[in-house]
Design an enzyme around this catalytic site. Sequence first.
Site, PDB file in Angstrom:
ATOM      1  N   ASP A 173      -2.179   1.134  -0.595  1.00 32.24           N
ATOM      2  CA  ASP A 173      -2.228   0.126  -1.651  1.00 32.24           C
ATOM      3  C   ASP A 173      -2.283  -1.273  -1.045  1.00 32.24           C
ATOM      4  O   ASP A 173      -1.539  -1.592  -0.113  1.00 32.24           O
ATOM      5  CB  ASP A 173      -0.953   0.264  -2.508  1.00 32.24           C
ATOM      6  N   GLU A 205      -7.228   0.573  -0.068  1.00 31.14           N
ATOM      7  CA  GLU A 205      -7.651  -0.434  -1.039  1.00 31.14           C
ATOM      8  C   GLU A 205      -7.866  -1.719  -0.244  1.00 31.14           C
ATOM      9  O   GLU A 205      -6.907  -2.340   0.214  1.00 31.14           O
ATOM     10  CB  GLU A 205      -6.558  -0.635  -2.094  1.00 31.14           C
TER      11      GLU A 205
HETATM   12  C1  NOJ Z   1      -3.201  -2.079  -6.533  1.00 38.58           C
HETATM   13  C2  NOJ Z   1      -2.952  -0.940  -7.474  1.00 38.58           C
HETATM   14  O1  NOJ Z   1      -4.144  -0.226  -7.659  1.00 38.58           O
HETATM   15  C3  NOJ Z   1      -2.417  -1.536  -8.751  1.00 38.58           C
HETATM   16  O2  NOJ Z   1      -2.308  -0.586  -9.773  1.00 38.58           O
HETATM   17  C4  NOJ Z   1      -1.098  -2.188  -8.462  1.00 38.58           C
HETATM   18  O3  NOJ Z   1      -0.653  -2.838  -9.640  1.00 38.58           O
HETATM   19  C5  NOJ Z   1      -1.209  -3.218  -7.330  1.00 38.58           C
HETATM   20  N1  NOJ Z   1      -1.957  -2.729  -6.221  1.00 38.58           N
HETATM   21  C6  NOJ Z   1       0.160  -3.612  -6.831  1.00 38.58           C
HETATM   22  O4  NOJ Z   1       0.752  -2.533  -6.162  1.00 38.58           O
END
Ligand code: NOJ
Length: 559
Positions: A226, A286
């Site tokens: 993440d 991500e």
């Molecule tokens: C990216 C995640 O996909 C999202 O759902 C989340 O709110 C943020 N990162 C913070 O962790």
Amino acid sequence: MNYNFAAMKPTLLLALLLSFVALPLLAQSHWYDHAVIYEIYPRSFQDTNGDGIGDLNGVTEHLDYLKDLGVDAIWLSPFFPSPNADFGYDVADYVNVAPEYGTLADWDKLVKAADQRGIRILVDFVVNHTSDQHPWFLESRSSRTNPKRDWYIWKDGGGPDKPPTHWESGFGGYTWTWDDKTRQWYYHFFLPQQPDLNWRNPDVKKAMYDVARFWLKRGASGFRLDATPYLFEDPKFPEDPNPPAAHSRDRFLRPYNAGLPEVHDALRGLRKTLDDTRPESVLLAESLTPNIQELAKLYGPNHDEVQLPMNFLFGDIKTLDAREFKKQIDDAETKLNGGTPVFLLSNHDRARIWDVFGDGKHNQQISKLIAALILTPPGTAQMYYGDELAMKTVSKPELADFGITPKRPHPDGRDGGRTPMQWDSSKNAGFTTDTPWLPIAKDFATVNVAKESHDPNSMYAWYSSLIHLRKENVAMRDGIYVALESGNPHVVAFACQQKLGETALIVLNMSGAEQKLEISGFASWPKFSRVLLSSPSAPTPHSGSLNIAPYGVMIAATD
Ligand code: NOJ
Ligand code: CA
């Protein structure tokens, strides 16, 4: 070295041929290079204990469904203990299962059952921040001298009314929250309930690599990471001279707290942990980047960093712009230094494909086009539960009517794309016997697994055919990308060509009108013998001059 082929025995020739062709391929290929990765938001997949909230046993229950669909790996969104300020992305314990999702024993059952079906599980690892209720943060905020004080980022600023900088958080407001007890500000890129860890502290790094080891040893095949761009901040904390516009992509790409070079070291260290613990495991990250060069760097100078950085240059396209999609596919296939591209257009942070790309009239056909766009280019394809059914976004008024309950303690702007999986036409779509935590979309009586899996024209049938084709057709499976020009700004065309010459041609019309093409880019026109899949049905292309139907998809092959 010179080889005298004429003098060689056939077996030796074969061995030599194998060493040229097969061995290098074997040496370089990984299970994830051509995988279909399916994101499950566990709260919404299947409830098995009648509390209206999906759980790990619910995932286990549907592994045969996922296997039939052709899923290679599941990215499981967070299932750890969490106060749910951000539904699990605020982790209070990295090495446990939240009671609402089950137990560690349920996790063990899930990985075992998945493994028996050849499905791998990727754990969502929230590396940038914890919950403000994580014991590490509770300690850190307890006093300025606590040994964990430096596990997070604390600054004086100019007192309670003057934060250290005016940096904006990804979720709005400043990135700083004042702590009255210890009279300092703490830093959070996301919500105040999600304080950022201080990755400059070696103890933090070690603790996080230990978390990775824990899940790898317990059967995880890797991680979805993440928010990786935000691991480090400029230690001088300068003011941002050009604050971003509200809701802009730029908000997530700031100069002093996104994509700093130190991120690469932290990710390489994590990869090293994977290598030492479970070498075949993978990192799917991500990884928002401003350009393809920065995305390429994330694979690491020696392919020693992230194996699957998500490509948001492609993934953030929100309109059916054929030229933009072509550019991003060309770049992903040719400018990533041999790294595997990751194609995605859906996840738990967005409205459903149907609503992002639909024009209100051709949504079914457009959704089929999007599926082909993700599943046909060489690389890894990422999809989101329910894409295969053409699930819709539940509207804001419907969500407001549904209201707030203990299971849904607060609304989230992204709830509309997170509603329960639609399994059948029974009450609550077969998701739960209780009241679900989010409403079930109104179309569940017709849009559901039971119905669609028996309908050859359904979205499910389309996804299933595409996924099986990409595994079975040799050019789609092993071929390399051939960039083609379609001679038409509304049409994306490319090919996958396998070493021995087998070729698949993919043509995608991104407009609502029939389009005429003049395809160029092949040295000579391959002899396509059949159309593998098309929607609507299309004839075999015997030359580069052809027509394609509105929002049409055509995949032809030589074999
Ligand atoms: C990216 C995640 O996909 C999202 O759902 C989340 O709110 C943020 N990162 C913070 O962790
Ligand atoms: Ca449950």
